[in-house]
Motif scaffolding. Structure first.
Motif, PDB file in Angstrom:
ATOM      1  N   SER A  18       0.841  -1.184   0.000  1.00  0.00           N
ATOM      2  CA  SER A  18       0.000   0.000   0.000  1.00  0.00           C
ATOM      3  C   SER A  18       0.887   1.249   0.000  1.00  0.00           C
ATOM      4  CB  SER A  18      -0.910   0.005   1.235  1.00  0.00           C
ATOM      5  OG  SER A  18      -1.666   1.199   1.292  1.00  0.00           O
ATOM      6  N   PRO A  19       0.686   2.163  -0.948  1.00  0.00           N
ATOM      7  CA  PRO A  19       1.522   3.369  -0.981  1.00  0.00           C
ATOM      8  C   PRO A  19       1.306   4.274   0.222  1.00  0.00           C
ATOM      9  CG  PRO A  19      -0.278   3.541  -2.545  1.00  0.00           C
ATOM     10  CD  PRO A  19      -0.293   2.134  -2.035  1.00  0.00           C
ATOM     11  N   THR A  20       0.174   4.123   0.916  1.00  0.00           N
ATOM     12  CA  THR A  20      -0.107   4.944   2.089  1.00  0.00           C
ATOM     13  C   THR A  20       0.545   4.401   3.355  1.00  0.00           C
ATOM     14  OG1 THR A  20      -2.155   3.724   2.494  1.00  0.00           O
ATOM     15  CG2 THR A  20      -2.298   5.685   1.104  1.00  0.00           C
ATOM     16  N   LEU A  37      -0.488   1.771   4.893  1.00  0.00           N
ATOM     17  CA  LEU A  37      -1.476   0.967   5.590  1.00  0.00           C
ATOM     18  C   LEU A  37      -1.325  -0.506   5.197  1.00  0.00           C
ATOM     19  CD1 LEU A  37      -4.527   3.366   5.101  1.00  0.00           C
ATOM     20  CD2 LEU A  37      -3.198   3.016   7.195  1.00  0.00           C
ATOM     21  N   GLU A  76      -8.434  -0.001  -1.462  1.00  0.00           N
ATOM     22  CA  GLU A  76      -7.162  -0.221  -0.786  1.00  0.00           C
ATOM     23  C   GLU A  76      -6.997   0.674   0.442  1.00  0.00           C
ATOM     24  OE1 GLU A  76      -7.612   0.288  -3.915  1.00  0.00           O
ATOM     25  OE2 GLU A  76      -6.526  -1.163  -5.162  1.00  0.00           O
ATOM     26  N   GLY A  77      -6.592   0.052   1.550  1.00  0.00           N
ATOM     27  CA  GLY A  77      -6.290   0.791   2.756  1.00  0.00           C
ATOM     28  C   GLY A  77      -7.488   1.233   3.566  1.00  0.00           C
ATOM     29  N   SER A  78      -8.692   0.893   3.143  1.00  0.00           N
ATOM     30  CA  SER A  78      -9.877   1.300   3.904  1.00  0.00           C
ATOM     31  C   SER A  78      -9.991   0.472   5.184  1.00  0.00           C
ATOM     32  CB  SER A  78     -11.137   1.153   3.054  1.00  0.00           C
ATOM     33  OG  SER A  78     -11.268  -0.177   2.587  1.00  0.00           O
ATOM     34  N   GLY A 108      -8.044   4.386   1.786  1.00  0.00           N
ATOM     35  CA  GLY A 108      -7.587   5.050   2.996  1.00  0.00           C
ATOM     36  C   GLY A 108      -8.675   5.620   3.876  1.00  0.00           C
TER      37      GLY A 108
END
Length: 249
Positions: free
Chosen positions: A122-124, A126, A163-165, A182
């Protein structure tokens, strides 16, 4: 004698070159009737690959299913997928753990035609794996990718979690909701829409009903489970243990 043989060979050649007056269907039926009957091999009955593969190993990763988990016959589990005790995955769902881990927690259920996937990373920052914890109900036709659902949540049918949620405990998503990458759904709240927005805070009675729904679906899966032989991957762990202890299998 030589003259007789020449006559016979000329007559045979003339008949071979003469066009047939019989219909093609009649010729085909005679040819098929002349074909010898082929009896099927007993090995073909033993090794019949017409059925759909439920478990698909990918490299060193093999999906793991608990003994008392119900996984429908036409479900596809590929790669790093773990289905824990008491959970159920219903008809037509696809859990593809070829890039990262997918876990279905205790007494959770993935209903019909859901698709679960996970990204490499994940780029964030997370978590990139798809984690569904205990007593979670995921409605039919949902799409979940690299998201985290904490215990005792309901995801309405046709929802999309990107993604990332993150869906925190004691939360409900209405049907058709879309959670952007996110986005965090706080605990004890009802969200809906595309993109998902806050609707209201859940009452104490509503939060108590969330695990009851998961238990009811688990009880329903017992009646389906009884129609099939127990199908799990625990026997592989037993074989590994026997080999490590030099016990003949």
């Amino acid at each position: 004698m030589a003259t007789l043989l020449r006559g016979l060979s000329r007559k045979t050649l003339t008949l071979a070159l003469k066009p047939s007056t019989q219909s093609p269907s009649l010729l085909l039926s005679r040819h098929l009737s002349a074909t010898p009957n082929i009896t099927p091999s007993s090995d073909r009955i033993k090794w019949d690959y017409r059925g759909q593969r439920k478990i698909i190993p990918l490299g060193q990763w093999l999906p793991k299913i608990a003994v008392d988990a119900y996984v429908a016959p036409n479900v596809v589990l590929a790669g790093q997928v773990t289905v824990y005790d008491g959970s159920s995955v219903w008809n037509g769902s696809v859990l593809r753990g070829d890039l990262n881990k997918i876990t279905v927690g205790f007494c959770s259920n993935i209903q019909e035609r859901c698709v679960l996937h996970a990204a490499w990373s994940s780029p964030t920052g997370l978590p990139a794996d798809t984690s569904i914890e205990r007593f979670v109900t995921v409605g039919a036709y949902c799409l979940l990718r690299s998201c985290t659902i904490e215990p005792e949540c309901i995801i309405g049918q046709h929802s999309i979690l990107m993604e990332g949620s993150l869906v925190e405990t004691h939360s409900i998503l209405e049907a058709g909701s879309v959670v952007p990458p996110g986005r965090r759904i706080p605990t004890g709240e009802l969200w809906a829409g595309n993109p998902a927005r806050y609707v209201r805070t859940l009452t104490h009675e509503e939060t108590l009903e969330i695990p009851k729904l998961a238990v009811a679906i688990n009880d329903l899966s017992r009646s389906h489970f009884s129609e099939f032989l127990p199908y799990s991957t625990v026997y592989l762990e037993v074989e590994k243990l026997k080999k490590s202890l030099s016990i003949p299998i």
